[in-house]
Design an enzyme around this catalytic site. Structure first.
Site, PDB file in Angstrom:
ATOM      1  N   ARG A  19      39.280   6.628 -12.792  1.00  0.00           N
ATOM      2  CA  ARG A  19      39.829   7.545 -11.990  1.00  0.00           C
ATOM      3  C   ARG A  19      40.711   8.269 -13.114  1.00  0.00           C
ATOM      4  O   ARG A  19      41.075   7.655 -13.926  1.00  0.00           O
ATOM      5  CB  ARG A  19      40.591   6.845 -10.825  1.00  0.00           C
ATOM      6  CG  ARG A  19      39.809   6.565  -9.923  1.00  0.00           C
ATOM      7  CD  ARG A  19      40.600   5.717  -8.811  1.00  0.00           C
ATOM      8  NE  ARG A  19      39.614   5.620  -7.512  1.00  0.00           N
ATOM      9  CZ  ARG A  19      38.824   4.337  -7.473  1.00  0.00           C
ATOM     10  NH1 ARG A  19      38.577   3.730  -8.760  1.00  0.00           N
ATOM     11  NH2 ARG A  19      37.980   4.165  -6.461  1.00  0.00           N
ATOM     12  N   GLY A  52      23.745  14.312 -18.721  1.00  0.00           N
ATOM     13  CA  GLY A  52      22.568  13.587 -18.346  1.00  0.00           C
ATOM     14  C   GLY A  52      22.606  12.155 -18.032  1.00  0.00           C
ATOM     15  O   GLY A  52      21.439  11.489 -17.984  1.00  0.00           O
ATOM     16  N   TYR A 154      58.530   0.834 -17.646  1.00  0.00           N
ATOM     17  CA  TYR A 154      57.273   1.609 -18.011  1.00  0.00           C
ATOM     18  C   TYR A 154      57.431   2.226 -19.465  1.00  0.00           C
ATOM     19  O   TYR A 154      56.713   1.901 -20.337  1.00  0.00           O
ATOM     20  CB  TYR A 154      56.712   2.597 -17.174  1.00  0.00           C
ATOM     21  CG  TYR A 154      55.629   3.463 -17.481  1.00  0.00           C
ATOM     22  CD1 TYR A 154      54.390   3.141 -17.462  1.00  0.00           C
ATOM     23  CD2 TYR A 154      55.881   4.624 -17.944  1.00  0.00           C
ATOM     24  CE1 TYR A 154      53.493   3.928 -17.789  1.00  0.00           C
ATOM     25  CE2 TYR A 154      54.939   5.625 -18.303  1.00  0.00           C
ATOM     26  CZ  TYR A 154      53.635   5.200 -18.230  1.00  0.00           C
ATOM     27  OH  TYR A 154      52.690   6.064 -18.440  1.00  0.00           O
ATOM     28  N   ALA A 157      57.795  -0.453 -22.198  1.00  0.00           N
ATOM     29  CA  ALA A 157      56.411  -0.849 -22.383  1.00  0.00           C
ATOM     30  C   ALA A 157      55.801   0.071 -23.311  1.00  0.00           C
ATOM     31  O   ALA A 157      55.090  -0.488 -24.233  1.00  0.00           O
ATOM     32  CB  ALA A 157      55.532  -1.216 -21.145  1.00  0.00           C
TER      33      ALA A 157
END
Length: 266
Positions: A19, A52, A154, A157
């Site tokens: 995602r 493909g 965050y 990190a």
């Protein structure tokens, strides 16, 4: 001579690759010819395809070190090689540090720093035995190089991740190259959770010198470069993919309160 990126025959793993930014990376590497395995706790909503071909999906909890090690060993047995690892999995909700518990902060650091290290160590077992070595790409953030209010753990990190990549690049050379993409804001299907409706997204985009948020595929293109032979002498680098950064707030404040020009001065 025309330059092109051809990853045909190479095997790439993208963590969190189903995602958002991860899906953009996965499909771009597919388009460049790589065999791509997207690792995540949930499968993609629809098959990730390009040129493909379709990416494979592997269910994996990156916080389970034993499962990560087993995954890469199985990959070596089944595919015979691993050429590219993109440590993309990560993220955090907005939460001021004073309203966070120590456990919440620790989980954020685990996801954004410890799990990339765990995956990299497991990938190294495969790459180090290959004559061709390999390329490890960390997905960093501008939050790691500037104050990150609301996402302090965050940001800490991501700062650590950049340092980790530089150290790995020295320790694991010359067989394995390790680099970091330092991302700014990227427009994904979850952007509205951070920036609001279309008007909010447009307002945020105006703060970027290039006038817009990045597209996931543009992050993927930078990954393809770092995975390819075009970057064969690039290691320990931090490549900024942030549209020019952020316009300093003092410029707008200064223009708002600009004094009148002195007489006779043009």
């Amino acid at each position: 001579m025309a330059l092109s990126i051809d990853l045909s025959g190479r095997v790439a793993v993208v963590t969190g690759g189903t995602r958002g930014v991860g899906a953009g990376i996965t499909t771009t590497l597919l388009a460049a010819g790589a065999q791509v395995i997207a690792c995540a706790r949930r499968p993609p909503d629809r098959p990730l395809q390009a040129a493909g071909r379709t990416a494979d999906y592997a269910e994996l909890d990156l916080r389970d070190a034993d499962a990560v090690t087993a995954f890469f060993r199985q990959l070596r047995d089944e595919r015979g090689r691993l050429d590219v690892l993109v440590n993309n999995a990560g993220g955090t909700p907005y939460r001021p540090l004073a309203r966070s518990t120590p456990q919440q902060a620790a989980r954020t650091i685990e996801l954004n720093l410890i799990t990339p290290m765990t995956a990299s160590l497991a990938a190294r077992e495969v790459m180090a035995d290959q004559q061709s070595g390999g390329s490890i790409i960390m997905i960093g953030s501008v939050s790691g190089s500037r104050p990150s209010p609301g996402t302090a753990a965050y940001g800490a990190a991501k700062a650590g991740l950049d340092h980790l990549a530089r150290s790995m690049a020295v320790e694991w050379a010359p067989a394995i190259r390790v680099n970091t993409l330092v991302l700014g804001m990227v427009r994904t299907e979850l952007s509205h959770l951070h920036y609001g409706d279309d008007a909010g997204l447009a307002a945020v985009a105006r703060t970027v010198p290039l006038g817009r948020l990045a597209q996931p595929a543009e992050v993927g293109e930078a990954c393809a470069f770092l995975a390819s032979d075009l970057s064969r002498y690039v290691s320990g680098a931090s490549l900024l993919v942030h549209g020019g950064g952020e316009r300093p707030a003092f410029l707008d404040a200064a223009q708002t309160h600009q004094p009148p020009a002195a007489p006779g001065i043009i």
